[in-house]
Design a protein around this motif. Structure first.
Motif, PDB file in Angstrom:
ATOM      1  N   GLY A   1      43.919  -3.486  -9.609  1.00 39.78           N
ATOM      2  CA  GLY A   1      43.176  -4.650 -10.159  1.00 39.78           C
ATOM      3  C   GLY A   1      43.072  -5.062 -10.757  1.00 39.78           C
TER       4      GLY A   1
ATOM      5  N   TYR B   1      44.394  -8.219 -12.323  1.00 37.35           N
ATOM      6  CA  TYR B   1      43.707  -9.352 -11.134  1.00 37.35           C
ATOM      7  C   TYR B   1      44.543 -10.398 -10.751  1.00 37.35           C
ATOM      8  CZ  TYR B   1      42.221 -10.768 -15.736  1.00 37.35           C
ATOM      9  OH  TYR B   1      42.290 -11.332 -16.920  1.00 37.35           O
TER      10      TYR B   1
ATOM     11  N   PHE C   1      45.086  -7.295  -4.761  1.00 42.01           N
ATOM     12  CA  PHE C   1      43.882  -8.059  -4.355  1.00 42.01           C
ATOM     13  C   PHE C   1      43.448  -7.680  -3.163  1.00 42.01           C
ATOM     14  CE2 PHE C   1      41.607 -11.126  -2.825  1.00 42.01           C
ATOM     15  CZ  PHE C   1      40.311 -11.225  -3.952  1.00 42.01           C
TER      16      PHE C   1
ATOM     17  N   SER D   1      42.510 -15.312 -11.832  1.00 46.12           N
ATOM     18  CA  SER D   1      41.502 -13.639 -11.305  1.00 46.12           C
ATOM     19  C   SER D   1      41.487 -14.178  -9.626  1.00 46.12           C
ATOM     20  CB  SER D   1      40.322 -13.552 -12.384  1.00 46.12           C
ATOM     21  OG  SER D   1      39.850 -12.148 -11.183  1.00 46.12           O
TER      22      SER D   1
ATOM     23  N   ARG E   1      41.519  -0.804  -6.019  1.00 47.41           N
ATOM     24  CA  ARG E   1      40.733  -1.640  -6.649  1.00 47.41           C
ATOM     25  C   ARG E   1      41.157  -1.494  -9.288  1.00 47.41           C
ATOM     26  NH1 ARG E   1      36.284  -5.301  -5.885  1.00 47.41           N
ATOM     27  NH2 ARG E   1      35.241  -5.797  -7.491  1.00 47.41           N
TER      28      ARG E   1
ATOM     29  N   PHE F   1      39.410 -12.106  -8.370  1.00 45.43           N
ATOM     30  CA  PHE F   1      38.588 -11.856  -8.072  1.00 45.43           C
ATOM     31  C   PHE F   1      37.756 -12.265  -7.670  1.00 45.43           C
ATOM     32  CE2 PHE F   1      41.129  -7.653  -8.757  1.00 45.43           C
ATOM     33  CZ  PHE F   1      40.544  -6.821  -7.471  1.00 45.43           C
TER      34      PHE F   1
END
Length: 346
Positions: free
Chosen positions: A66, A70, A76, A8, A63, A10
Motif C-alpha cells: 500500500g 496507496y 488498503f 491516498s 501495508r 491512507f
C-alpha cells in the motif's frame, strides 16, 4: 490536513521502510512461538500465537504494498482488516493461558475454568465478525454515506467490546491472584504467568484505546491523519507484547494438560478427569456460554476437584517428578475410573 496526499486512501503517503522491518520482527516472533509450542508440547494453549504473528506479517506486507499503491482500495482494505484482526488473536491466546492457569488451581477460580475460555472466545469471535463486516465498509470511501456510517458503527462497537473484554479478563485474573496469594499457594511460576498476562492485556488495551480515539475522531482527526501514532500505539506496542510472550513463554510455567491441578496443600499435583462439555454440538453452538448450565448448577456438578477433596482428602500416592512412566500409567488409570487421586510432588 497538512499530511494529505491526493488519491491516498491512507490520507498520507505511508512509510515504505517500517512495514518491512515490522514484518520481519513479527515473522521471527511467530517462528519462535511455533518452536516453543513444539518444544513444550502446549498445542492447545499457545498454538494460535504463531497464527497471530502470521496475521501481523501479512498485514505489514500488505501495508508495504500500500505504501507504493496507496490509491488501490483492495490493498488498503486488506491491510486494514488484517491489522485490526491480529490483536484479538493474541487476546484469544491469553484467554487460553488464563484458562490453563485457572485449571491449575480450579477451586480458586472466580468462575468455572472451562467457562473462562468459552466465554471470552465467544466474545472474541463476535469482535472478529464485527471487524470483518465493518472495516471494508468504512475503508471504501466511494461507498454510500449510509454504508460508511454502518461500517464505522460496527468497528467502533467491536473495539469498545474488546476494551470491555480486556477489563473483564484482568478482573478475573486479579481476583484469582488475590485468592491464591491469601491461600499461600502462589508460587513463582504462577506469579510470573499472571504478571505476563497483566502486562500483555494492558498493552492490548492501550492499543484498543488508540483505535477507539482514531475511529471516533474520524478521517479528519489528528490520530488517523498522522502516521506516527500508528507506529507507536499499534505496531510497537504489539511487537513488544509479542516478544514479551516469547521471552516469558507461558508453556514453560504451566502443565501441558488441564487435567493436572494443584492440591489444596500447595505442594502436590493431582491428575484428574478434567472438564469436558458433554452437550450436543447444536446446543454448544447456540449456547456457547452454557447459560442454562449456569442456571441449573452444572458448573458445580463438573467441579471434579471438589469430589477429590470429599472422597480422598489428603490421600494419594506421591510420584517422583521424573517418573514419567508412573505418571502416564496413573493418568490412564485415573481416566478409567474418573478418579482424581494421583499425585506428584512439585
Amino acid at each position: 490536513m497538512a499530511n494529505y496526499v491526493p488519491g491516498s486512501y491512507f490520507v498520507y503517503a505511508p512509510n515504505k521502510g517500517a512495514p518491512i522491518a515490522f514484518a520481519i520482527f513479527f515473522a521471527i516472533s511467530g517462528l519462535l512461538f511455533a518452536y516453543q509450542t513444539y518444544k513444550y508440547k502446549c498445542w492447545r494453549m499457545t498454538v494460535i500465537l504463531p497464527w497471530g504473528a502470521t496475521i501481523f506479517v501479512a498485514g505489514f506486507v500488505t501495508r508495504e504494498l500500500g505504501a507504493y499503491h496507496y490509491d488501490e482500495l483492495p490493498i488498503f482494505i486488506a491491510q486494514t482488516v488484517l491489522l485490526l484482526e491480529a490483536p484479538p488473536v493474541y487476546a484469544a491466546a491469553l484467554y487460553f493461558i488464563l484458562g490453563r492457569t485457572l485449571y491449575y488451581i480450579p477451586y480458586l477460580s472466580p468462575i468455572h475454568p472451562g467457562r473462562v475460555v468459552t466465554t471470552f472466545l465467544g466474545i472474541d469471535a463476535l469482535i472478529g465478525i464485527m471487524i470483518a463486516n465493518g472495516a471494508w465498509r468504512l475503508a471504501d470511501r466511494d461507498s454510500s454515506e449510509g454504508q460508511q456510517k454502518a461500517g464505522a458503527g460496527l468497528v467502533k462497537a467491536s473495539i469498545i467490546l474488546q476494551a470491555v473484554s480486556c477489563i473483564g479478563f484482568v478482573a478475573i485474573a486479579a481476583l484469582f491472584h488475590v485468592r491464591a496469594a491469601k491461600q499461600g499457594i502462589l508460587n513463582r511460576k504462577l506469579r510470573t504467568v499472571l504478571i505476563v498476562l497483566y502486562i500483555s492485556m494492558t498493552l492490548i488495551f492501550t492499543r484498543t484505546v488508540y483505535r477507539i480515539v482514531e475511529y471516533f475522531e474520524g478521517y479528519t482527526g489528528d490520530v488517523i491523519t498522522h502516521e506516527p501514532y500508528f507506529w507507536v500505539f499499534e505496531s510497537t506496542l504489539m511487537l513488544i507484547n509479542s516478544w514479551m510472550l516469547n521471552i516469558f513463554f507461558p508453556g514453560r510455567y504451566l502443565p501441558r494438560s488441564n487435567k493436572v491441578y494443584l492440591a489444596r496443600d500447595g505442594k502436590s499435583e493431582i491428575i484428574g478427569p478434567g472438564w469436558v462439555d458433554k452437550r450436543p454440538f447444536l446446543v454448544t453452538f447456540f449456547d456457547p456460554f452454557d447459560i442454562w448450565g449456569l442456571i441449573k448448577g452444572r458448573d458445580k456438578a463438573t467441579a471434579f476437584w471438589e469430589e477429590e477433596n470429599k472422597r480422598h482428602g489428603d490421600a494419594g500416592q506421591p510420584l517422583e517428578t521424573n517418573d514419567q512412566q508412573g505418571v502416564l500409567a496413573a493418568t490412564q488409570e485415573a481416566r478409567k475410573q474418573h478418579d482424581p487421586i494421583v499425585r506428584q510432588e512439585v
